[in-house]
Design a protein around this motif. Structure first.
Motif, PDB file in Angstrom:
ATOM      1  N   SER A  61      16.626  -4.174  -5.835  1.00 11.65           N
ATOM      2  CA  SER A  61      15.551  -4.136  -6.831  1.00 11.65           C
ATOM      3  C   SER A  61      14.778  -2.817  -6.754  1.00 11.65           C
ATOM      4  N   GLU A  62      13.999  -2.581  -7.794  1.00 13.40           N
ATOM      5  CA  GLU A  62      13.116  -1.408  -7.818  1.00 13.40           C
ATOM      6  C   GLU A  62      12.153  -1.447  -6.637  1.00 13.40           C
ATOM      7  N   ARG A  63      11.628  -2.624  -6.366  1.00 11.63           N
ATOM      8  CA  ARG A  63      10.646  -2.789  -5.291  1.00 11.63           C
ATOM      9  C   ARG A  63      11.269  -2.497  -3.928  1.00 11.63           C
ATOM     10  N   ALA A  64      12.455  -3.031  -3.705  1.00 13.88           N
ATOM     11  CA  ALA A  64      13.119  -2.809  -2.417  1.00 13.88           C
ATOM     12  C   ALA A  64      13.405  -1.328  -2.200  1.00 13.88           C
ATOM     13  N   SER A  65      13.802  -0.637  -3.260  1.00 10.08           N
ATOM     14  CA  SER A  65      14.180   0.775  -3.142  1.00 10.08           C
ATOM     15  C   SER A  65      12.990   1.670  -2.822  1.00 10.08           C
ATOM     16  N   LYS A  66      11.772   1.174  -3.061  1.00  8.53           N
ATOM     17  CA  LYS A  66      10.580   2.005  -2.871  1.00  8.53           C
ATOM     18  C   LYS A  66       9.870   1.767  -1.541  1.00  8.53           C
ATOM     19  N   MET A  67      10.510   1.038  -0.628  1.00  8.00           N
ATOM     20  CA  MET A  67       9.912   0.834   0.687  1.00  8.00           C
ATOM     21  C   MET A  67       9.846   2.167   1.432  1.00  8.00           C
ATOM     22  N   GLY A  68       8.739   2.414   2.077  1.00  4.38           N
ATOM     23  CA  GLY A  68       8.601   3.654   2.839  1.00  4.38           C
ATOM     24  C   GLY A  68       9.159   3.509   4.236  1.00  4.38           C
ATOM     25  N   GLY A  69       8.875   4.481   5.084  1.00  3.49           N
ATOM     26  CA  GLY A  69       9.307   4.435   6.474  1.00  3.49           C
ATOM     27  C   GLY A  69      10.809   4.571   6.612  1.00  3.49           C
ATOM     28  N   THR A  70      11.365   4.011   7.656  1.00  8.12           N
ATOM     29  CA  THR A  70      12.802   4.081   7.904  1.00  8.12           C
ATOM     30  C   THR A  70      13.552   3.268   6.859  1.00  8.12           C
ATOM     31  N   GLN A  71      14.588   3.857   6.272  1.00 11.00           N
ATOM     32  CA  GLN A  71      15.302   3.157   5.206  1.00 11.00           C
ATOM     33  C   GLN A  71      16.734   3.649   5.074  1.00 11.00           C
ATOM     34  N   LEU A  72      17.501   2.937   4.238  1.00  6.32           N
ATOM     35  CA  LEU A  72      18.862   3.365   3.908  1.00  6.32           C
ATOM     36  C   LEU A  72      18.883   4.266   2.677  1.00  6.32           C
ATOM     37  N   TYR A  73      17.732   4.387   2.020  1.00  9.44           N
ATOM     38  CA  TYR A  73      17.597   5.153   0.770  1.00  9.44           C
ATOM     39  C   TYR A  73      18.439   4.529  -0.336  1.00  9.44           C
ATOM     40  N   VAL A 129      27.015   3.715   6.521  1.00  6.72           N
ATOM     41  CA  VAL A 129      26.996   2.955   5.270  1.00  6.72           C
ATOM     42  C   VAL A 129      26.946   3.953   4.121  1.00  6.72           C
ATOM     43  N   VAL A 130      27.786   3.751   3.112  1.00  2.08           N
ATOM     44  CA  VAL A 130      27.770   4.601   1.923  1.00  2.08           C
ATOM     45  C   VAL A 130      26.743   4.042   0.944  1.00  2.08           C
ATOM     46  N   VAL A 131      25.807   4.881   0.500  1.00  4.15           N
ATOM     47  CA  VAL A 131      24.764   4.437  -0.428  1.00  4.15           C
ATOM     48  C   VAL A 131      24.716   5.363  -1.646  1.00  4.15           C
ATOM     49  N   GLY A 132      24.014   4.877  -2.672  1.00  9.44           N
ATOM     50  CA  GLY A 132      23.862   5.675  -3.889  1.00  9.44           C
ATOM     51  C   GLY A 132      24.719   5.136  -5.014  1.00  9.44           C
ATOM     52  N   THR A 133      24.336   5.471  -6.234  1.00  6.30           N
ATOM     53  CA  THR A 133      25.095   5.036  -7.410  1.00  6.30           C
ATOM     54  C   THR A 133      25.717   6.247  -8.118  1.00  6.30           C
ATOM     55  N   GLY A 139      19.291  -1.045  -8.641  1.00  5.14           N
ATOM     56  CA  GLY A 139      20.537  -1.410  -9.300  1.00  5.14           C
ATOM     57  C   GLY A 139      21.763  -1.236  -8.429  1.00  5.14           C
ATOM     58  N   GLU A 140      21.609  -0.592  -7.288  1.00  2.00           N
ATOM     59  CA  GLU A 140      22.743  -0.413  -6.373  1.00  2.00           C
ATOM     60  C   GLU A 140      23.169  -1.761  -5.795  1.00  2.00           C
ATOM     61  N   ILE A 141      24.439  -1.924  -5.562  1.00  4.47           N
ATOM     62  CA  ILE A 141      24.953  -3.181  -5.025  1.00  4.47           C
ATOM     63  C   ILE A 141      25.436  -2.979  -3.586  1.00  4.47           C
ATOM     64  N   LYS A 142      24.941  -3.823  -2.695  1.00  2.00           N
ATOM     65  CA  LYS A 142      25.324  -3.759  -1.289  1.00  2.00           C
ATOM     66  C   LYS A 142      25.655  -5.170  -0.797  1.00  2.00           C
ATOM     67  N   THR A 143      26.573  -5.276   0.158  1.00  2.00           N
ATOM     68  CA  THR A 143      26.888  -6.585   0.720  1.00  2.00           C
ATOM     69  C   THR A 143      25.833  -6.973   1.760  1.00  2.00           C
ATOM     70  N   ILE A 144      25.774  -8.265   2.033  1.00  2.00           N
ATOM     71  CA  ILE A 144      24.884  -8.750   3.092  1.00  2.00           C
ATOM     72  C   ILE A 144      25.202  -8.051   4.411  1.00  2.00           C
ATOM     73  N   GLU A 145      26.481  -7.872   4.711  1.00  2.00           N
ATOM     74  CA  GLU A 145      26.862  -7.238   5.976  1.00  2.00           C
ATOM     75  C   GLU A 145      26.345  -5.809   6.062  1.00  2.00           C
ATOM     76  N   GLU A 146      26.450  -5.053   4.978  1.00  2.00           N
ATOM     77  CA  GLU A 146      25.958  -3.671   4.979  1.00  2.00           C
ATOM     78  C   GLU A 146      24.447  -3.629   5.193  1.00  2.00           C
ATOM     79  N   LEU A 147      23.743  -4.542   4.540  1.00  2.00           N
ATOM     80  CA  LEU A 147      22.286  -4.580   4.685  1.00  2.00           C
ATOM     81  C   LEU A 147      21.883  -4.995   6.095  1.00  2.00           C
TER      82      LEU A 147
END
Length: 388
Positions: free
Chosen positions: A91-103, A202-206, A107-115
């Motif tokens: 979600s938009e909200r999840a993507s805007k978390m500060g601090g340490t992140q996966l960036y 982990v590969v991230v980004g759209t 709209g990006e799709i990730k599996t539970i295992e990757e998260l």
């Protein structure tokens, strides 16, 4: 006059002796101080507290919060409410978390295992929110589950306000409460694999993908013998925090350090606590759940006997050198009458130290037995008389 002088001399001597004793006790306590605002060491098998310092003080836990987030995710996996292959839309909200992140991007799709890897290894804040929203529909509803689970575990000084430990007024827990939820998380083997992974990716980004290198924030898993978790944390308010676990043989300990002044100190103080546990105590396995402890005769049942076991795994923590003074006695009923339900009490296991009872636990039926019909009973009687 001489008696008065003698009395004063005795009292003075006692006073000096008392002061010396007090100083000795203080000196002993200072030899084992922990450079942190709060700290605890518990035996993971018995929950025995072996060291404590401000263990019930409510403090900001920073990313140690994620232990509860991971615990709820693992329980959802165990209950098959979710699977590791489930795809989560960020979600938009999840993507805007500060601090340490996966960036992660909206709209990006990730599996539970990757998260989960992102949370366990890198301590990713965005991954926490993404998983929470997937499991509960919103982070707020997931946080409510976190608090409900905390109450079930007896975490009396805990209030969660978010899933990742980012600073928020009233978001607090205690060293003791962290030890409780850490112990619970240790039951899940899958998450332990990630918590013990030093490096992954982990590969991230759209539109433009990038490979995020994941390096474990818990340095003890590389430097401390038997270390197998759990979680680091840091904010300017919480300072440097760590919940560390280690296992050697039957011995498993959990050390929690909150509010250490530096990162190296949180690791060294946690190692000191774990060292104390391994050097001074042994955990002895008394009985395992499911293990047969003997058979009990069943009257008027479809089966003539049933096997017994304990309700939960039973361990005893003893000081090293005192193992031989511990004995266990299994007391089973001579016979019982059907019907019997699995889990019904059919005896007791009694543990003594130097002849004194220190622990008692129920022995229960390992299976159910229905009441037999009159024809079955008569058939047994006939076979008994004829020897067939």
């Amino acid at each position: 006059m001489k008696n008065k002088l003698k009395f004063k001399y005795i009292m003075s001597s006692l006073l000096i002796f008392s002061i010396m004793c007090i100083n000795i006790n203080i000196a002993e306590a200072q030899l084992f101080d922990v450079d942190a605002r709060a700290a605890i060491l518990i035996d993971a098998s018995t929950r025995t507290v072996l060291y404590e310092k401000n263990i019930h003080e409510a403090l900001p836990p920073a990313s140690i919060t994620k232990i509860m987030t991971m615990l709820l995710a693992m329980e959802a996996l165990e209950e098959e409410k979710i699977s590791l292959d489930d795809q989560v839309v960020v979600s938009e909200r999840a993507s805007k978390m500060g601090g340490t992140q996966l960036y992660l991007e909206p709209g990006e799709i990730k599996t539970i295992e990757e998260l989960m890897k992102g949370i366990a290894i890198r301590s990713s804040n965005d991954a926490c929110v993404a998983i929470a929203e997937f499991i509960s529909g919103s982070e707020e509803l997931f946080v409510q589950k976190m608090n409900d689970r905390a109450k079930e575990l007896g975490m009396e000084n805990t209030t969660f306000k978010n899933t990742n430990g980012l600073p928020e007024e009233g978001h607090v827990t205690s060293a003791y409460d962290i030890a409780l939820m850490s112990k619970e998380l240790l039951k899940h083997e899958t998450v332990m694999v990630w918590l013990n992974t030093w490096m992954d990716e982990v590969v991230v980004g759209t539109k433009k993908q990038s490979t995020q290198q994941l390096v474990n924030t818990n340095k003890l898993i590389r430097s401390y013998k038997g270390a197998n978790g759990l979680k680091t944390g840091y904010t300017s308010e919480a300072k440097h925090c760590l919940s560390a676990s280690a296992t050697r043989g039957n011995n498993s300990f959990i050390a929690v350090v909150l509010g250490a002044p530096t990162s190296p100190i949180r690791f060294s103080e946690s190692a000191k606590l774990l060292d104390y546990g391994f050097a001074n105590y042994n955990t002895i396995e008394i009985a395992k759940k499911g293990e047969s402890l003997g058979n009990v005769t069943v009257d008027k049942g479809k089966n003539s006997s049933i096997s017994s076991t304990v309700e939960d795994d039973i361990y005893m923590l003893v000081k090293k050198g005192e193992e031989q003074s511990m004995e266990k006695e299994i007391v089973l009923k001579d016979n019982i009458y059907a019907p019997i339900k699995k889990g019904d009490k059919i005896g007791e296991i009694i543990i003594t130290m130097d002849g004194k009872e220190v622990k008692k636990a129920n022995i229960v039926s390992n299976e159910s037995v229905e009441r037999s019909s009159i024809f079955t009973i008569m058939g047994r009687m006939f076979r008994g008389m004829t020897g067939h």
